[in-house]
Design an enzyme around this catalytic site. Structure first.
Site, PDB file in Angstrom:
ATOM      1  N   THR A   5      54.278 -10.290  15.581  1.00 49.30           N
ATOM      2  CA  THR A   5      53.547 -10.285  16.841  1.00 49.30           C
ATOM      3  C   THR A   5      53.676  -8.973  17.590  1.00 49.30           C
ATOM      4  OG1 THR A   5      53.011 -11.689  18.715  1.00 49.30           O
ATOM      5  CG2 THR A   5      55.298 -11.083  18.468  1.00 49.30           C
ATOM      6  N   LYS A  38      50.166 -16.706  21.879  1.00 47.93           N
ATOM      7  CA  LYS A  38      51.537 -16.293  22.192  1.00 47.93           C
ATOM      8  C   LYS A  38      51.710 -15.876  23.644  1.00 47.93           C
ATOM      9  CE  LYS A  38      51.596 -14.541  17.547  1.00 47.93           C
ATOM     10  NZ  LYS A  38      51.561 -13.321  16.772  1.00 47.93           N
ATOM     11  N   GLY A  50      54.738 -14.057  27.581  1.00 45.13           N
ATOM     12  CA  GLY A  50      54.401 -13.821  26.185  1.00 45.13           C
ATOM     13  C   GLY A  50      55.680 -13.751  25.383  1.00 45.13           C
ATOM     14  N   SER A 129      56.834  -6.380  16.861  1.00 44.77           N
ATOM     15  CA  SER A 129      56.798  -5.379  15.797  1.00 44.77           C
ATOM     16  C   SER A 129      55.836  -4.232  16.081  1.00 44.77           C
ATOM     17  CB  SER A 129      56.448  -6.042  14.462  1.00 44.77           C
ATOM     18  OG  SER A 129      55.230  -6.739  14.571  1.00 44.77           O
ATOM     19  N   CYS A 164      49.961  -1.597  12.974  1.00 47.07           N
ATOM     20  CA  CYS A 164      51.035  -2.509  12.592  1.00 47.07           C
ATOM     21  C   CYS A 164      50.508  -3.659  11.727  1.00 47.07           C
ATOM     22  CB  CYS A 164      51.688  -3.080  13.849  1.00 47.07           C
ATOM     23  SG  CYS A 164      52.984  -4.283  13.506  1.00 47.07           S
ATOM     24  N   THR A 167      50.412  -7.272  13.264  1.00 44.65           N
ATOM     25  CA  THR A 167      49.608  -7.444  14.472  1.00 44.65           C
ATOM     26  C   THR A 167      48.137  -7.475  14.079  1.00 44.65           C
ATOM     27  OG1 THR A 167      51.249  -6.156  15.706  1.00 44.65           O
ATOM     28  CG2 THR A 167      49.100  -6.445  16.740  1.00 44.65           C
TER      29      THR A 167
END
Length: 176
Positions: A5, A38, A50, A129, A164, A167
């Site tokens: 995430t 999230k 979050g 991340s 990423c 993501t």
């Protein structure tokens, strides 16, 4: 470092927005879900939170944090400190692997299980991340534009999603 995430928040004056992606990754190589939520509103819609980390752990923390908000009548800072203390001291909670990014119109905080409650100096924070990518993009956009916070966090998330692997571009934005 928590995988799966990215969450980013920007606060300008009394305007605040938090964005999160929808990807849930199992292990290092499998995307299990594209549209997880999230980021959510808490305490009668007056607080946005979050999470980054394990989903089950995060839901436990959301519940605990909302209990603290009720107990302390919506006082975000006090609720965050009390959650961090309980998280660090409780034998069960201590094992939870997650971070929270929480905000209301007055405060923006990162809360961790090691007892940290951090208020960023510039009103911009990110976890997860892809957090560093989103953080850098949000800082650049905030410094060099007059974009609203909701646009800044969404664009920062798109930058993180392009870099990423944990993501994605299924972004949820909540704002106050």
């Amino acid at each position: 470092m928590f995988h799966a995430t990215t969450i980013v928040a920007v606060k300008k004056g009394e305007q605040v927005a938090i964005a999160g992606d929808g990807q849930v990754t199992m292990g290092q190589a499998t995307i299990m879900k594209h549209t997880a939520r999230k980021v959510r509103r808490l305490f009668h819609g007056k607080v946005i939170a979050g999470f980054a980390g394990s989903v089950a752990d995060a839901f436990t923390l959301f519940d605990k944090f909302e209990q603290k908000l009720e107990e302390y009548h919506g006082n975000l800072q006090r609720s965050a400190v009390e959650l961090a203390k309980e998280w660090r001291m409780d034998k069960m909670l201590r094992n939870l692997e997650a971070l929270l990014l929480v905000a209301d119109t007055q405060n923006l905080l990162i809360v961790s299980g090691s007892g940290e409650v951090i208020e960023p100096d510039d009103g911009i924070a990110a976890i997860g991340s892809g957090g560093n990518y989103a953080l850098a993009a949000a800082r650049a956009l905030a410094k060099h534009s007059d974009l609203p916070t909701s646009v800044i966090v969404k664009e920062a998330m798109l930058v993180a999603a392009s870099i990423c692997v944990y993501t994605n571009d299924q972004i949820i934005v909540e704002e106050l």
